[in-house]
Design a protein around this motif. Structure first.
Motif: not given
Length: 375
Positions: A267-274, A325-333, A336-348
């Motif tokens: 029911g989840i994805h580990i998702v990384a944007f880069a 903010d997708l202008f920076r790399p992100q990784i989170g959980v 898939v059902t409701d798109a709730d998510s939590i993201w690793m804190e990566i400060r600017d």
């Protein structure tokens, strides 16, 4: 629904601005090519075309929004039909209510899905319903299911493919029964998974392949996996690929985005944007690759990498939905059902996380210490 969710991404091709001669994008010429398929004309359509692409859709509602969406979907198919007309590829639509008996006869199941008939095969298109994506997908389907590599230059090109699953086998020749089994297995996965073969002893030696042996390459991994117990039957190869096709790190691609997204881990994805072309994004992706290589034997780990540049029309939607903010790399959980998510804190003002820090964070996700309910 698949048929209406992503059509805007390809609709721009229908009404493009003027370009220099030789660079004009096609525009719809006004000729209707998409067939309303029914029990009276479907056999003729199947005989007429080398491939027939069918949209299985729900009845069109009377409200203006639904009708507009359907018209846009139809226009995407019309333009694809126009572009591919010389290739003997036909397009049609099947109404799930009006033509329910035909749909059952043809094996059409999911409303909003696009199905392709090629010879005696039925292939479901699981990608973004955009004209360019669909056309490329269908052109790939026209190719032979196995690409032959018999030179150093072709081998170099093969080595450059690292974002996709690929298989390569060494066989005596095209008449070999073991090659034919490999070719038949490739048809099950075409065009989503690439199959290669060589008949050249020198190429096989460079690859470390013995006669009738097949190697399986997971995306972003340095070394292949030798498929055991050669020679193989078609069924054994298909079973192995199905068992191993969920990669530790896999890229979300327009041509199979729905299949990837539906293949979640409980029911989840580990998702990384880069962004691969961005310096920070490139560095983050290299760290992800290292994490994947170090944990490739963990069946519970699969990271979906999304390059925002591949989905420009979804960037604002993702940023709003996930509050990132997708202008920076992100990784989170992502649930898939409701798109709730939590993201690793990566400060600017911070450096990107190390491979060790990412592995610790992922371990907390897999153990349940971090989940979308914490958000």
């Amino acid at each position: 629904m698949k048929a209406t969710c992503w059509i805007l991404a390809g609709f721009y091709l229908l009404f493009c601005c003027k370009a220099e001669e030789g660079l004009n994008f096609p525009t719809y010429d006004g000729k209707d090519r998409v067939i309303d398929l029914n029990e009276k004309n479907y056999k003729q359509a199947l005989k007429k075309y080398d491939m027939l692409c069918l949209l299985f859709h729900e009845p069109v509602s009377s409200d203006k929004v639904s009708q507009k969406q359907f018209q846009m979907t139809e226009m995407v198919l019309e333009l694809a039909a126009q572009v591919l007309e010389p290739r003997s590829i036909g397009f049609g639509m099947v109404d799930s209510k009006k033509d329910a008996k035909l749909a059952k006869k043809l094996g059409l199941v999911e409303e909003g899905s696009l199905y392709v008939f090629k010879e005696e095969r039925l292939i479901e298109f699981d990608g973004e319903l955009a004209t360019d994506v669909l056309v490329e997908f269908l052109l790939d389907l026209l190719e032979d299911p196995v690409e032959i590599i018999n030179s150093k230059l072709e081998l170099q090109a093969f080595d450059q493919i690292d974002e996709e699953i690929k298989l390569i086998g060494y066989f005596k020749g095209e008449d070999s029964e073991h090659y034919k089994a490999f070719e038949e297995a490739a048809e099950h996965f075409q065009p989503y998974i690439k199959f290669f073969a060589t008949f050249d002893k020198g190429v096989a030696k460079k690859l470390g392949l013995k006669m009738n042996e097949v190697d399986f390459y997971e995306p972003f991994m340095d070394e292949p996996v030798h498929i055991p117990d050669k020679p193989y039957t078609e069924e054994e190869l298909v079973e192995f690929v199905k068992e191993h096709k969920r990669a530790t790190l896999r890229k979300l691609r327009p041509e199979d985005m729905f299949e990837t997204w539906e293949d979640d881990m409980e029911g989840i994805h580990i998702v990384a944007f880069a962004e691969e072309d961005d310096p920070d994004g490139f560095e983050f992706l290299e760290i992800l690759k290292q994490v994947a290589r170090d944990n490739t034997d963990n069946p519970d780990l699969s990271i979906v990498w999304i390059d925002p540049d591949d989905f420009p029309l979804l960037i604002t939607y993702w940023e709003k939905t996930f509050k990132i903010d997708l202008f920076r790399p992100q990784i989170g959980v992502v649930n898939v059902t409701d798109a709730d998510s939590i993201w690793m804190e990566i400060r600017d003002d911070d450096d990107l996380p190390t491979a060790e820090e990412l592995e610790d964070w992922i371990e907390d996700v897999l153990s349940g210490k971090i989940n979308t309910e914490d958000d």
